[in-house]
Design a protein around this motif. Structure first.
Motif, PDB file in Angstrom:
ATOM      1  N   GLY A 140       2.044  11.061   6.804  1.00 18.46           N
ATOM      2  CA  GLY A 140       2.110   9.774   6.886  1.00 18.46           C
ATOM      3  C   GLY A 140       3.040   9.195   5.713  1.00 18.46           C
ATOM      4  N   LEU A 141       3.288   7.861   5.492  1.00 18.94           N
ATOM      5  CA  LEU A 141       4.323   7.150   4.683  1.00 18.94           C
ATOM      6  C   LEU A 141       3.696   7.195   3.042  1.00 18.94           C
ATOM      7  CD1 LEU A 141       5.923   4.025   6.331  1.00 18.94           C
ATOM      8  CD2 LEU A 141       6.830   6.043   6.174  1.00 18.94           C
ATOM      9  N   ASN A 142       2.469   7.511   3.000  1.00 17.31           N
ATOM     10  CA  ASN A 142       1.891   7.517   1.633  1.00 17.31           C
ATOM     11  C   ASN A 142       2.531   8.405   0.757  1.00 17.31           C
ATOM     12  OD1 ASN A 142       0.321   6.666  -0.593  1.00 17.31           O
ATOM     13  ND2 ASN A 142      -1.468   7.861   0.114  1.00 17.31           N
ATOM     14  N   GLN A 143       3.094   8.156  -0.484  1.00 17.76           N
ATOM     15  CA  GLN A 143       3.798   9.037  -1.544  1.00 17.76           C
ATOM     16  C   GLN A 143       4.937   9.837  -0.763  1.00 17.76           C
ATOM     17  OE1 GLN A 143       1.031  11.499  -3.579  1.00 17.76           O
ATOM     18  NE2 GLN A 143      -0.642   9.783  -3.359  1.00 17.76           N
ATOM     19  N   TRP A 144       5.450   9.446   0.217  1.00 12.07           N
ATOM     20  CA  TRP A 144       6.571   9.779   0.992  1.00 12.07           C
ATOM     21  C   TRP A 144       7.739  10.451  -0.025  1.00 12.07           C
ATOM     22  CZ3 TRP A 144      10.102  11.790   3.571  1.00 12.07           C
ATOM     23  CH2 TRP A 144      11.791  11.341   3.672  1.00 12.07           C
ATOM     24  N   ASP A 145       8.066   9.783  -0.990  1.00  8.98           N
ATOM     25  CA  ASP A 145       8.844  10.244  -2.160  1.00  8.98           C
ATOM     26  C   ASP A 145       8.276  10.894  -3.357  1.00  8.98           C
ATOM     27  OD1 ASP A 145       7.772   8.104  -3.308  1.00  8.98           O
ATOM     28  OD2 ASP A 145       9.938   6.807  -3.717  1.00  8.98           O
ATOM     29  N   GLU A 146       7.300  11.172  -3.017  1.00 11.10           N
ATOM     30  CA  GLU A 146       6.351  11.810  -4.096  1.00 11.10           C
ATOM     31  C   GLU A 146       6.181  10.922  -5.495  1.00 11.10           C
ATOM     32  OE1 GLU A 146       4.730  14.874  -4.505  1.00 11.10           O
ATOM     33  OE2 GLU A 146       4.880  14.728  -2.425  1.00 11.10           O
ATOM     34  N   SER A 147       5.893   9.609  -5.095  1.00 10.05           N
ATOM     35  CA  SER A 147       5.540   8.879  -6.141  1.00 10.05           C
ATOM     36  C   SER A 147       4.317   7.692  -5.543  1.00 10.05           C
ATOM     37  CB  SER A 147       6.599   7.894  -6.463  1.00 10.05           C
ATOM     38  OG  SER A 147       6.864   6.791  -5.638  1.00 10.05           O
ATOM     39  N   ASN A 148       3.859   6.960  -6.309  1.00  7.72           N
ATOM     40  CA  ASN A 148       2.770   6.236  -5.750  1.00  7.72           C
ATOM     41  C   ASN A 148       3.037   4.725  -5.174  1.00  7.72           C
ATOM     42  OD1 ASN A 148       0.774   8.212  -6.173  1.00  7.72           O
ATOM     43  ND2 ASN A 148       0.732   7.283  -8.573  1.00  7.72           N
ATOM     44  N   THR A 149       4.381   4.570  -5.144  1.00  9.57           N
ATOM     45  CA  THR A 149       5.086   3.352  -4.666  1.00  9.57           C
ATOM     46  C   THR A 149       5.737   3.376  -3.560  1.00  9.57           C
ATOM     47  OG1 THR A 149       6.845   3.486  -6.250  1.00  9.57           O
ATOM     48  CG2 THR A 149       4.712   2.253  -6.971  1.00  9.57           C
ATOM     49  N   GLY A 150       7.167   3.568  -3.567  1.00 14.63           N
ATOM     50  CA  GLY A 150       8.001   3.850  -2.535  1.00 14.63           C
ATOM     51  C   GLY A 150       8.067   2.792  -1.421  1.00 14.63           C
ATOM     52  N   TYR A 151       7.483   2.877  -0.282  1.00 14.29           N
ATOM     53  CA  TYR A 151       7.331   1.655   0.525  1.00 14.29           C
ATOM     54  C   TYR A 151       6.254   0.670   0.192  1.00 14.29           C
ATOM     55  CZ  TYR A 151      10.801   3.797   3.845  1.00 14.29           C
ATOM     56  OH  TYR A 151      11.847   4.019   4.605  1.00 14.29           O
ATOM     57  N   PHE A 152       5.466   0.910  -0.685  1.00 17.85           N
ATOM     58  CA  PHE A 152       4.103   0.179  -1.156  1.00 17.85           C
ATOM     59  C   PHE A 152       4.226  -0.191  -2.556  1.00 17.85           C
ATOM     60  CE2 PHE A 152       3.223   3.985   1.925  1.00 17.85           C
ATOM     61  CZ  PHE A 152       2.690   3.147   3.124  1.00 17.85           C
ATOM     62  N   HIS A 153       3.337  -1.245  -2.541  1.00 21.81           N
ATOM     63  CA  HIS A 153       2.957  -1.688  -3.842  1.00 21.81           C
ATOM     64  C   HIS A 153       2.240  -0.615  -4.640  1.00 21.81           C
ATOM     65  CE1 HIS A 153       4.076  -5.785  -3.469  1.00 21.81           C
ATOM     66  NE2 HIS A 153       3.372  -5.925  -2.479  1.00 21.81           N
ATOM     67  N   GLY A 154       2.214  -0.734  -6.120  1.00 21.96           N
ATOM     68  CA  GLY A 154       1.586   0.393  -6.819  1.00 21.96           C
ATOM     69  C   GLY A 154       0.182  -0.271  -6.959  1.00 21.96           C
TER      70      GLY A 154
ATOM     71  N   GLU B 140      -3.941  -1.437  -7.419  1.00 18.24           N
ATOM     72  CA  GLU B 140      -4.802  -2.022  -6.520  1.00 18.24           C
ATOM     73  C   GLU B 140      -4.037  -2.982  -5.640  1.00 18.24           C
ATOM     74  OE1 GLU B 140      -8.723  -4.892  -7.003  1.00 18.24           O
ATOM     75  OE2 GLU B 140      -7.758  -3.998  -8.758  1.00 18.24           O
ATOM     76  N   LYS B 141      -2.990  -3.496  -5.907  1.00 24.54           N
ATOM     77  CA  LYS B 141      -2.247  -4.400  -5.020  1.00 24.54           C
ATOM     78  C   LYS B 141      -1.653  -3.552  -3.607  1.00 24.54           C
ATOM     79  CE  LYS B 141       1.370  -7.959  -4.851  1.00 24.54           C
ATOM     80  NZ  LYS B 141       2.542  -8.529  -5.632  1.00 24.54           N
ATOM     81  N   GLY B 142      -1.497  -2.393  -3.742  1.00 23.12           N
ATOM     82  CA  GLY B 142      -1.028  -1.498  -2.616  1.00 23.12           C
ATOM     83  C   GLY B 142      -2.382  -1.003  -1.811  1.00 23.12           C
ATOM     84  N   THR B 143      -3.199  -1.166  -1.937  1.00 23.81           N
ATOM     85  CA  THR B 143      -4.422  -0.624  -1.468  1.00 23.81           C
ATOM     86  C   THR B 143      -5.121  -1.432  -0.436  1.00 23.81           C
ATOM     87  OG1 THR B 143      -4.346   1.399  -2.828  1.00 23.81           O
ATOM     88  CG2 THR B 143      -6.201   0.903  -1.518  1.00 23.81           C
ATOM     89  N   HIS B 144      -5.559  -1.475   0.522  1.00 19.11           N
ATOM     90  CA  HIS B 144      -6.313  -2.213   1.413  1.00 19.11           C
ATOM     91  C   HIS B 144      -7.884  -1.886   1.536  1.00 19.11           C
ATOM     92  CE1 HIS B 144      -8.009  -4.746   4.609  1.00 19.11           C
ATOM     93  NE2 HIS B 144      -7.005  -5.354   4.854  1.00 19.11           N
TER      94      HIS B 144
ATOM     95  N   SER C  73      -6.462   1.734   3.234  1.00 11.90           N
ATOM     96  CA  SER C  73      -4.973   2.172   3.650  1.00 11.90           C
ATOM     97  C   SER C  73      -4.103   1.624   2.684  1.00 11.90           C
ATOM     98  CB  SER C  73      -4.842   1.292   5.204  1.00 11.90           C
ATOM     99  OG  SER C  73      -4.997   0.043   5.049  1.00 11.90           O
ATOM    100  N   ARG C  74      -2.731   1.803   2.939  1.00 15.40           N
ATOM    101  CA  ARG C  74      -1.768   1.381   1.934  1.00 15.40           C
ATOM    102  C   ARG C  74      -1.053   0.064   2.527  1.00 15.40           C
ATOM    103  NH1 ARG C  74       0.377   4.450  -1.800  1.00 15.40           N
ATOM    104  NH2 ARG C  74       0.924   2.318  -2.791  1.00 15.40           N
ATOM    105  N   LEU C  75      -0.771  -0.719   1.643  1.00 10.19           N
ATOM    106  CA  LEU C  75      -0.190  -1.992   1.860  1.00 10.19           C
ATOM    107  C   LEU C  75       1.393  -2.228   1.373  1.00 10.19           C
ATOM    108  CD1 LEU C  75      -2.908  -4.327   0.475  1.00 10.19           C
ATOM    109  CD2 LEU C  75      -2.470  -3.867   2.912  1.00 10.19           C
ATOM    110  N   PHE C  76       2.247  -2.774   2.390  1.00 11.18           N
ATOM    111  CA  PHE C  76       3.663  -2.479   2.096  1.00 11.18           C
ATOM    112  C   PHE C  76       4.057  -3.603   1.077  1.00 11.18           C
ATOM    113  CE2 PHE C  76       3.138  -0.727   6.515  1.00 11.18           C
ATOM    114  CZ  PHE C  76       4.079   0.515   6.255  1.00 11.18           C
ATOM    115  N   ASP C  77       5.176  -3.062   0.292  1.00 12.04           N
ATOM    116  CA  ASP C  77       5.888  -3.932  -0.806  1.00 12.04           C
ATOM    117  C   ASP C  77       6.986  -4.564   0.085  1.00 12.04           C
ATOM    118  OD1 ASP C  77       6.977  -5.120  -2.768  1.00 12.04           O
ATOM    119  OD2 ASP C  77       7.612  -3.404  -3.883  1.00 12.04           O
TER     120      ASP C  77
END
Length: 455
Positions: free
Chosen positions: A386-400, A402-406, A411-415
């Motif tokens: 999936g896209l989660n931790q795609w760039d081996e970080s906890n952000t990337g396409y998502f917020h870091g 609590e803001k980045g978690t539904h 699931s993960r929430l996009f930034d």
């Protein structure tokens, strides 16, 4: 429960809403019972002889005490209670005297019907009036982003062509790979083409977190990366080093016994459409369906089985549109397609992409429009496919954080403040969907957290 009702109830005139009537505590709790599938709250009311003129303001803790354990139910109930028990918003008044010297009069109400600041929708739904400023703020943000995109990219349509650049694409002399991985330290390609050697084909880092690698064809002209061969991206970053799927993968599949999906290099061939897209229906009669569940047998049905067995039945019943759930690839089948892992890959559970094209073509032969759910508000938390931790970080396409978690969907929430995140989903602006290679021009509309595309 009696103490809770006594603590939270206030006696006020019942509110009235067109088409719904007076909403007192009785009506609210009956709706609560419908939401949760239990009548215990109605029984509480009857036991305390609460009439319809008493409105109740329940808190999250009160609902927990009443036994509503589901976070999703509590959120729905609190939203419902807030919506139908909120006191009327006081209208601003103008204390200045009228031109004629008479009694003071207030300013004229906002002209929502002709508004150009994002509040025109209030004309259609007056109950949005308390949120008019929120609508203005969102419209202002949208206008700023639109201006910036057009200034830097030329146009919204040009900005929406990211899928023609990112991922794997056949070009003259080989295959060009590009992706955005802003926090990664290094990227390389591994797959069947190089016996899964992680370091033999490194990517070059470009500006703005972009990475590029060119896979040159063999000296005899045969492709190094063949159609249908498996390939993944080896990513090194703050969290470590692991294999991932490209966010722009066009086809992924799951081998028997392996829960993790593999990326597949896919060169789409032109599909021989036999039937034109039907005219846009004046009034939609939609048959919503899930391809995998559309079988009487205990198995996952295929695109072709749906086309041959279900589409004729839908036409016979008088529907003029089919809405298909779960078309985007999703590792967790029980999510009904709402936890997407690959946003540009039609689900391989039901067959290859050309079989989905076949389904749409058959539907067109019956004059049926096909709608495809496209979930864009959140993504699966899967890391390996999936896209989660795609760039081996906890952000990337998502917020870091609590803001980045539904919390409800896990699931993960996009930034959406990230330029490349907007680019990822800007394909909805296109008059067609070339990344699916499905159909002639289409239109789109937004429904809740999904986008439905017309074919």
């Amino acid at each position: 429960a009696s103490d809770i009702l006594e603590k939270t109830s206030v006696t006020v005139p019942a509110l009235s809403r067109p088409g719904i009537g007076s909403w007192g505590v009785k009506e609210v709790v009956e709706a609560v019972a419908t939401t949760t599938g239990t009548t215990s709250y109605t029984e509480v009311l009857e036991a305390n002889d609460v009439d319809g003129e008493v409105l109740v303001a329940l808190s999250n803790e009160d609902l927990l005490e009443l036994g509503v354990s589901s976070l999703g139910h509590r959120k729905k109930i609190l939203t419902l209670v807030t919506k139908y028990t909120a006191p009327p918003v006081p209208q601003p008044t103008n204390t200045s005297p009228s031109p004629s010297g008479g009694s003071p009069r207030g300013p004229p109400p906002p002209d929502y019907e002709n508004a150009t600041d994002g509040t025109r929708v209030v004309h259609d739904d007056p109950y949005l009036a308390p949120y008019a400023q929120v609508l203005r703020d969102r419209f202002s943000s949208f206008s700023w982003w639109k201006t910036e995109i057009e200034r830097h990219e030329g146009s919204l349509s040009q900005f929406a062509l990211g899928h023609t650049t990112y991922g794997f694409h056949r070009v003259e002399g080989g295959v060009l790979y590009q992706d955005w991985a802003p926090n990664a330290h290094a990227l390389s390609l591994a797959g069947e083409f190089n016996n899964w050697q992680w370091d033999s084909h490194p990517c070059e880092r470009r500006e703005h977190g972009k990475w590029v690698c060119f896979l040159k064809d063999n000296d005899d002209g045969t492709p190094l990366l063949r159609h249908g061969s498996k390939i993944k991206v080896c990513v090194s970053g703050p969290n470590g080093r692991a294999l991932h799927l490209s966010p722009y993968a066009r086809y992924v599949e799951q081998d028997s016994g392996n829960p993790v999906y593999d990326g597949v290099y896919w060169e789409s061939k032109p599909f021989a459409w036999q039937h034109p897209r039907p005219p846009k229906p004046e009034r939609l009669r939609i048959y919503e369906a899930h391809v995998g569940m559309a079988s009487e047998e205990r198995k996952i049905a295929s695109y072709r089985e749906f086309a041959d067995n279900v589409v004729p039945y839908v036409a016979e019943c008088g529907y003029n549109a089919i809405q298909l759930m779960a078309v985007m690839e999703h590792s967790y089948y029980a999510s009904f397609g709402y936890q997407v892992t690959s946003f540009f890959a039609p689900s391989s559970r039901f067959g290859p992409p050309q079989d989905l094209q076949y389904l749409i073509d058959v539907a067109h032969s019956f004059g049926i429009t096909v709608l495809l759910d496209v979930v864009h508000s959140h993504a699966s938390k899967n890391v390996q496919d999936g896209l989660n931790q795609w760039d081996e970080s906890n952000t990337g396409y998502f917020h870091g954080g609590e803001k980045g978690t539904h919390a409800v969907w896990d699931s993960r929430l996009f930034d959406y403040s990230q330029w490349e995140v907007l680019s990822l989903f800007s394909f909805v602006l296109l008059p067609a969907l070339p990344h699916f290679l499905l159909s002639p021009p289409c239109s789109a509309l937004t429904v809740l957290y999904s986008i439905i595309f017309f074919f």
